[in-house]
Design an enzyme around this catalytic site. Structure first.
Site, PDB file in Angstrom:
ATOM      1  N   ARG A  55     -58.582  44.974  -7.902  1.00  9.77           N
ATOM      2  CA  ARG A  55     -57.418  45.281  -8.754  1.00  9.77           C
ATOM      3  C   ARG A  55     -57.727  45.034 -10.228  1.00  9.77           C
ATOM      4  O   ARG A  55     -57.188  45.686 -11.110  1.00  9.77           O
ATOM      5  CB  ARG A  55     -56.183  44.525  -8.272  1.00  9.77           C
ATOM      6  CG  ARG A  55     -55.831  44.894  -6.824  1.00  9.77           C
ATOM      7  CD  ARG A  55     -54.386  44.677  -6.472  1.00  9.77           C
ATOM      8  NE  ARG A  55     -54.209  44.665  -5.031  1.00  9.77           N
ATOM      9  CZ  ARG A  55     -54.035  45.751  -4.273  1.00  9.77           C
ATOM     10  NH1 ARG A  55     -54.006  46.946  -4.827  1.00  9.77           N
ATOM     11  NH2 ARG A  55     -53.878  45.650  -2.969  1.00  9.77           N
ATOM     12  N   ASP A  67     -49.195  42.296  -6.408  1.00 11.53           N
ATOM     13  CA  ASP A  67     -50.480  42.994  -6.568  1.00 11.53           C
ATOM     14  C   ASP A  67     -50.516  43.877  -7.819  1.00 11.53           C
ATOM     15  O   ASP A  67     -51.563  44.406  -8.170  1.00 11.53           O
ATOM     16  CB  ASP A  67     -50.766  43.844  -5.324  1.00 11.53           C
ATOM     17  CG  ASP A  67     -51.022  42.963  -4.097  1.00 11.53           C
ATOM     18  OD1 ASP A  67     -51.434  41.799  -4.266  1.00 11.53           O
ATOM     19  OD2 ASP A  67     -50.790  43.438  -2.968  1.00 11.53           O
ATOM     20  N   SER A 121     -45.026  34.225   1.001  1.00 14.10           N
ATOM     21  CA  SER A 121     -46.185  35.008   1.439  1.00 14.10           C
ATOM     22  C   SER A 121     -45.860  35.843   2.670  1.00 14.10           C
ATOM     23  O   SER A 121     -45.511  35.314   3.728  1.00 14.10           O
ATOM     24  CB  SER A 121     -47.357  34.061   1.758  1.00 14.10           C
ATOM     25  OG  SER A 121     -48.337  34.746   2.504  1.00 14.10           O
ATOM     26  N   LYS A 166     -55.910  34.877  -5.109  1.00 11.02           N
ATOM     27  CA  LYS A 166     -56.261  36.234  -4.686  1.00 11.02           C
ATOM     28  C   LYS A 166     -57.793  36.360  -4.643  1.00 11.02           C
ATOM     29  O   LYS A 166     -58.490  35.356  -4.634  1.00 11.02           O
ATOM     30  CB  LYS A 166     -55.603  37.246  -5.628  1.00 11.02           C
ATOM     31  CG  LYS A 166     -54.059  37.192  -5.576  1.00 11.02           C
ATOM     32  CD  LYS A 166     -53.543  37.515  -4.194  1.00 11.02           C
ATOM     33  CE  LYS A 166     -52.040  37.395  -4.097  1.00 11.02           C
ATOM     34  NZ  LYS A 166     -51.552  37.532  -2.717  1.00 11.02           N
ATOM     35  N   LYS A 200     -51.875  50.057   2.307  1.00  8.41           N
ATOM     36  CA  LYS A 200     -52.848  49.126   2.900  1.00  8.41           C
ATOM     37  C   LYS A 200     -52.145  48.101   3.802  1.00  8.41           C
ATOM     38  O   LYS A 200     -52.600  47.821   4.905  1.00  8.41           O
ATOM     39  CB  LYS A 200     -53.620  48.432   1.761  1.00  8.41           C
ATOM     40  CG  LYS A 200     -54.692  47.476   2.216  1.00  8.41           C
ATOM     41  CD  LYS A 200     -55.728  47.282   1.117  1.00  8.41           C
ATOM     42  CE  LYS A 200     -55.416  46.139   0.168  1.00  8.41           C
ATOM     43  NZ  LYS A 200     -55.565  44.811   0.766  1.00  8.41           N
TER      44      LYS A 200
HETATM   45  C1  S3P Z   1     -50.031  41.347   1.669  1.00  6.87           C
HETATM   46  C2  S3P Z   1     -49.292  40.372   1.076  1.00  6.87           C
HETATM   47  C3  S3P Z   1     -49.579  39.818  -0.247  1.00  6.87           C
HETATM   48  C4  S3P Z   1     -50.474  40.749  -1.059  1.00  6.87           C
HETATM   49  C5  S3P Z   1     -51.638  41.250  -0.265  1.00  6.87           C
HETATM   50  C6  S3P Z   1     -51.176  42.004   0.971  1.00  6.87           C
HETATM   51  C7  S3P Z   1     -49.681  41.784   3.026  1.00  6.87           C
HETATM   52  O1  S3P Z   1     -50.234  38.575  -0.092  1.00  6.87           O
HETATM   53  O2  S3P Z   1     -50.932  40.106  -2.224  1.00  6.87           O
HETATM   54  O3  S3P Z   1     -52.421  42.145  -1.061  1.00  6.87           O
HETATM   55  O4  S3P Z   1     -50.128  42.866   3.458  1.00  6.87           O
HETATM   56  O5  S3P Z   1     -48.935  41.049   3.691  1.00  6.87           O
HETATM   57  P1  S3P Z   1     -49.396  37.219   0.204  1.00  6.87           P
HETATM   58  O6  S3P Z   1     -48.608  37.462   1.395  1.00  6.87           O
HETATM   59  O7  S3P Z   1     -50.436  36.159   0.393  1.00  6.87           O
HETATM   60  O8  S3P Z   1     -48.586  37.010  -1.037  1.00  6.87           O
END
Ligand code: S3P
Length: 419
Positions: free
Chosen positions: A378, A304, A156, A331, A13
């Site tokens: 999830r 995740d 993040s 989340k 994803k």
């Molecule tokens: C993601 C980063 C994560 C993750 C999210 C997808 C991404 O979030 O939890 O499902 O694709 O960069 P954060 O960057 O806010 O931790």
């Protein structure tokens, strides 16, 4: 009953979002195979098309024409990111440097999620960004940007990604220094698309420039989806599950390291290492699991997977602690509370101290009348696996949310579960 067999997880994803959204900034044409068909990635595709992007099916793939930032100067274009935080945050970075005014909105869950973490650095770069007390809708007025030297307060990948994507059109270099390593897809894909990011430890330096799409890209499978079968295989006697063609980036496979140290048998075979490491992974039951400590530095690599890992640790002997998992509060739901309440409703010993999550096992589940996922995909998949492991059939409220990340979850479940 054990889980046995092999499956090909849906396209990753995180990578899928970036393939689509980064095409807004790139020239050329790319045939993507294996793109995730989940609702969140469809939100990115809708945004891509709303901005004038062209994408059409070709064979079993999707042919995307890069827009190279050549879209109309929209004045107040509204883009509905629906449930997808990744769409909203990465798009904010992309739009910050292009002329026009854009309004990014989403559903009620997304409207509760923090956006100041991307708005602040984008403002420092020169964009005009306003929010509703730090939450969506976000209004972005694209402006000529200047590179910044930024250390995000949160670990993040979405914040890092937004700043780097904005930096592509900025004057001068952009630097991002992370407090902990997060997933590396934005920087890897920028380099794969002929851009220039240098990584030195936790510091990244991006030089501005135009991106060029490769002719073809095969999306590796999503470890965060595969985990919903690989993790239960680790605690269900007699199980052996193989995920084929899965992304193996270390910033995404922390859960495999954790399962290994809890006592599962984990084997990985890398089949390709560019642009992202990819291969096959087998998890086999190796006896009862034992509790472990998941350190704060490991958390971004399992962010995740914590709901499904928490389920595994309720089945492990002794205590497991997940350190500093406060990001879970932001989340799709407050996942820290959802994990505690819903696994707690099954009779598991799960509690929170400060920002740490604890479980104590092993637990034999008590089956309530129903469980509530809070429409968090999830959580819904975690609860589903808990019920399969306990061979119980009760309703899970909000289970339709599973399509947000894993449209063929049910099909894979039916093929792996040995009824
Ligand atoms: C993601 C980063 C994560 C993750 C999210 C997808 C991404 O979030 O939890 O499902 O694709 O960069 P954060 O960057 O806010 O931790």
């Amino acid at each position: 009953m054990p889980f046995i067999g092999s499956f090909v997880p849906p396209g990753d994803k995180s990578v899928s979002h970036r393939l689509v959204l980064m095409s807004l900034l790139a020239q050329g044409e790319m045939l993507i195979t294996g793109l995730s068909g989940c609702e969140d990635v469809n939100s990115s595709l809708n945004a891509f098309r709303a901005l004038g992007g062209q994408a059409r099916p070709e064979g079993s793939g999707l042919k995307i024409k890069g827009l190279d930032s050549q879209w109309s100067n929209f004045d107040g274009l509204e883009i509905d990111c629906r449930n997808s935080g990744t769409t909203m945050r990465l798009l904010a970075g992309i739009l910050a440097g292009v002329p026009g005014r854009y309004i990014l909105d989403g559903d009620d869950q997304l409207r509760r999620r923090p956006m100041e973490r991307v708005a602040e650095p984008l403002r420092l770069m020169g964009a005009r960004v306003s929010s509703q007390s730090g939450r969506p809708p976000l209004t972005i007025e694209g402006r000529p940007l200047s590179g910044i030297d930024y250390s995000p307060a949160e670990a993040s990948a979405q914040v890092k990604g937004a700043v780097l994507l904005a930096g592509l059109s900025a004057k001068g270099q952009t630097r991002v220094t992370e407090s902990k390593a997060t997933r590396t897809h934005t920087e890897n894909l920028i380099n794969h698309f002929h851009g220039h990011v240098v990584t030195e430890g936790l510091k990244l330096t991006l030089s501005p420039g135009r991106l060029r799409l490769p002719p073809a890209f095969d999306t590796p499978g999503d470890p965060s989806s595969a985990a919903f079968f690989l993790v239960p295989a680790a605690f269900t006697p007699g199980s052996r599950v193989t995920a084929l063609n899965m992304l193996l980036s270390p910033t995404r496979t922390g859960f495999l390291k954790i399962l290994d140290r809890m006592g599962a048998r984990v084997t990985m075979t890398m089949t390709s290492d560019s642009p992202e490491p990819t291969g096959d992974v087998t998890v086999e039951y190796g006896g009862p699991l034992t509790g472990t400590v998941v350190t704060a530095d490991e958390v971004p690599s399992v962010i995740d997977e914590i709901p499904i890992l928490a389920l595994a640790s309720t089945q492990a002997e002794g205590q497991t602690v997940y350190r500093q998992v406060d990001e879970l509060r932001f989340k799709e739901t407050d996942r820290l509370m959802s994990i505690r309440h819903q696994l707690g409703a099954l009779g598991a010993r799960v509690w929170i101290e400060g920002n740490d999550l604890f479980t104590e096992g092993p637990t034999s589940f008590i089956i309530p009348k129903e469980l509530d996922s809070g429409r968090d995909h999830r959580l819904a998949m975690t609860l589903s696996m808990a019920l399969y492991a306990a061979e119980a059939h009760i309703p899970i409220i909000g289970a339709e949310s599973i399509g947000i990340s894993y449209p063929n979850f049910e099909e894979h479940l039916n093929s792996l579960w040995q009824k």
